[in-house]
Scaffold this motif. Structure first.
Motif, PDB file in Angstrom:
ATOM      1  N   HIS A 104       0.850  -1.190   0.000  1.00  0.00           N
ATOM      2  CA  HIS A 104       0.000   0.000   0.000  1.00  0.00           C
ATOM      3  C   HIS A 104       0.885   1.240   0.000  1.00  0.00           C
ATOM      4  CE1 HIS A 104      -3.780  -2.078   0.652  1.00  0.00           C
ATOM      5  NE2 HIS A 104      -3.124  -2.885   1.463  1.00  0.00           N
ATOM      6  N   VAL A 105       0.499   2.225  -0.776  1.00  0.00           N
ATOM      7  CA  VAL A 105       1.284   3.459  -0.858  1.00  0.00           C
ATOM      8  C   VAL A 105       1.472   4.078   0.530  1.00  0.00           C
ATOM      9  CG1 VAL A 105       1.351   5.793  -1.804  1.00  0.00           C
ATOM     10  CG2 VAL A 105       0.524   3.923  -3.194  1.00  0.00           C
ATOM     11  N   GLU A 106       0.426   3.976   1.372  1.00  0.00           N
ATOM     12  CA  GLU A 106       0.509   4.561   2.719  1.00  0.00           C
ATOM     13  C   GLU A 106       1.701   3.987   3.496  1.00  0.00           C
ATOM     14  OE1 GLU A 106      -2.161   3.335   1.305  1.00  0.00           O
ATOM     15  OE2 GLU A 106      -3.780   4.810   1.463  1.00  0.00           O
ATOM     16  N   GLU A 107       1.933   2.668   3.310  1.00  0.00           N
ATOM     17  CA  GLU A 107       3.051   2.057   4.036  1.00  0.00           C
ATOM     18  C   GLU A 107       4.376   2.573   3.486  1.00  0.00           C
ATOM     19  OE1 GLU A 107       3.214  -2.252   4.254  1.00  0.00           O
ATOM     20  OE2 GLU A 107       5.043  -2.153   5.467  1.00  0.00           O
ATOM     21  N   LEU A 108       4.468   2.701   2.171  1.00  0.00           N
ATOM     22  CA  LEU A 108       5.705   3.235   1.583  1.00  0.00           C
ATOM     23  C   LEU A 108       5.962   4.647   2.106  1.00  0.00           C
ATOM     24  CD1 LEU A 108       8.086   3.022  -0.378  1.00  0.00           C
ATOM     25  CD2 LEU A 108       6.584   3.849  -2.195  1.00  0.00           C
ATOM     26  N   VAL A 109       4.929   5.483   2.120  1.00  0.00           N
ATOM     27  CA  VAL A 109       5.081   6.871   2.584  1.00  0.00           C
ATOM     28  C   VAL A 109       5.541   6.892   4.048  1.00  0.00           C
ATOM     29  CG1 VAL A 109       3.828   8.999   3.122  1.00  0.00           C
ATOM     30  CG2 VAL A 109       3.469   7.859   0.932  1.00  0.00           C
ATOM     31  N   ALA A 110       4.917   6.041   4.893  1.00  0.00           N
ATOM     32  CA  ALA A 110       5.290   6.002   6.312  1.00  0.00           C
ATOM     33  C   ALA A 110       6.750   5.576   6.469  1.00  0.00           C
ATOM     34  CB  ALA A 110       4.370   5.045   7.070  1.00  0.00           C
ATOM     35  N   ARG A 111       7.188   4.613   5.648  1.00  0.00           N
ATOM     36  CA  ARG A 111       8.577   4.160   5.740  1.00  0.00           C
ATOM     37  C   ARG A 111       9.548   5.234   5.261  1.00  0.00           C
ATOM     38  NH1 ARG A 111       9.458  -1.159   6.922  1.00  0.00           N
ATOM     39  NH2 ARG A 111       7.538  -2.362   7.124  1.00  0.00           N
ATOM     40  N   ILE A 112       9.175   5.937   4.196  1.00  0.00           N
ATOM     41  CA  ILE A 112      10.019   7.032   3.692  1.00  0.00           C
ATOM     42  C   ILE A 112      10.168   8.106   4.775  1.00  0.00           C
ATOM     43  CG2 ILE A 112      10.152   8.952   2.042  1.00  0.00           C
ATOM     44  CD1 ILE A 112       8.653   7.133   0.021  1.00  0.00           C
ATOM     45  N   GLN A 113       9.041   8.494   5.391  1.00  0.00           N
ATOM     46  CA  GLN A 113       9.085   9.548   6.410  1.00  0.00           C
ATOM     47  C   GLN A 113       9.932   9.121   7.612  1.00  0.00           C
ATOM     48  OE1 GLN A 113       4.877  10.107   6.843  1.00  0.00           O
ATOM     49  NE2 GLN A 113       4.810  11.804   5.390  1.00  0.00           N
ATOM     50  N   ALA A 114       9.771   7.840   8.031  1.00  0.00           N
ATOM     51  CA  ALA A 114      10.547   7.347   9.171  1.00  0.00           C
ATOM     52  C   ALA A 114      12.038   7.340   8.836  1.00  0.00           C
ATOM     53  CB  ALA A 114      10.076   5.941   9.547  1.00  0.00           C
ATOM     54  N   LEU A 115      12.353   6.933   7.615  1.00  0.00           N
ATOM     55  CA  LEU A 115      13.754   6.848   7.200  1.00  0.00           C
ATOM     56  C   LEU A 115      14.385   8.238   7.114  1.00  0.00           C
ATOM     57  CD1 LEU A 115      15.802   4.750   6.457  1.00  0.00           C
ATOM     58  CD2 LEU A 115      14.896   4.684   4.135  1.00  0.00           C
TER      59      LEU A 115
END
Ligand code: CA
Length: 222
Positions: A104-115
């Motif tokens: 899900h795009v939401e998970e990718l976005v959350a991982r990008i922000q955390a990184l």
């Protein structure tokens, strides 16, 4: 924040980059390993999203080559769901995180922000810089007195860039690169307009002009 999305499935790349741009990222695309490796060395990306199965040069080799040249850009690899060995090889090659396809795009976005927060030594689920809190999901900023301000897409991208680099001189060119993607007609004078708007919202002293050099975001404005 500027991202490089490396994905040879053109339809997926197009739809992902549109989603990521809506989330306030400037996104460059690469459709093969050779192009990806070159771009990843040329531009100071905040995060690279790297598919492993790529034409011309496999993603794993691209990642190894970057790390061999001391390119420490944060990398999220995209792997097949059942290929656990790919993920192990990816971490050994220097990946920072992974995501299994399909996702899900939401998970990718959350991982990008955390990184991004981790790579700037920030923790928690929102971006804070002394007394300002940036809500990345709602694209709002909270002032010390509790006032919330809605930000436009450009104001949000600009403020995020400032808050991740407090106390550092950011040139107009650098800010432009982080606020717009490569297709945008980059007019660095626009940055002045948006800095003025941020000052109207946050107070004048928060962003200091260094003539001929750029701007500095100061952590304590009181
Ligand atoms: Ca692929």
């Amino acid at each position: 924040m500027r991202l490089l999305l490396v994905e040879d499935d053109a339809a997926l790349a197009e739809h992902l980059s549109a989603d990521l741009e809506r989330q306030g990222f400037a996104v460059d695309l690469a459709g093969n390993g050779v192009d990806a490796e070159f771009k990843g060395d040329m531009q100071p990306y905040d995060v690279i999203i790297l598919d492993l199965g790529l034409p011309k040069r496999p993603g794993l080799e691209v990642l190894k080559n970057w790390r061999q040249r001391e390119n420490r850009v944060p990398v999220i690899i995209l792997t097949a769901r059942d290929a656990w060995h790919e993920r192990v090889d990816g971490f050994k090659a220097g990946a920072d995180d992974y995501l299994c396809k399909p996702f899900h795009v939401e998970e990718l976005v959350a991982r990008i922000q955390a990184l991004i927060r981790r790579s700037h030594d920030k923790t928690g689920d929102s971006l804070q810089s002394s007394d300002l809190v940036l809500d990345e999901e709602r694209q709002q900023v909270k002032l010390p007195d509790g006032t919330m301000f809605e930000l436009t897409g450009t104001e949000f991208r600009l403020l995020r860039c400032f808050m991740l680099h407090p106390g550092k001189i950011l040139s107009k060119t650098r800010l432009t690169e982080h606020v717009y993607d490569q297709d945008f007609d980059r007019d660095s004078n626009l940055i002045e307009v948006y800095v003025r708007r941020l000052r109207d919202k946050l107070g004048k002293d928060r962003i200091v002009t260094r003539r001929g050099q750029g701007y500095i975001f100061t952590e304590n404005s009181s």
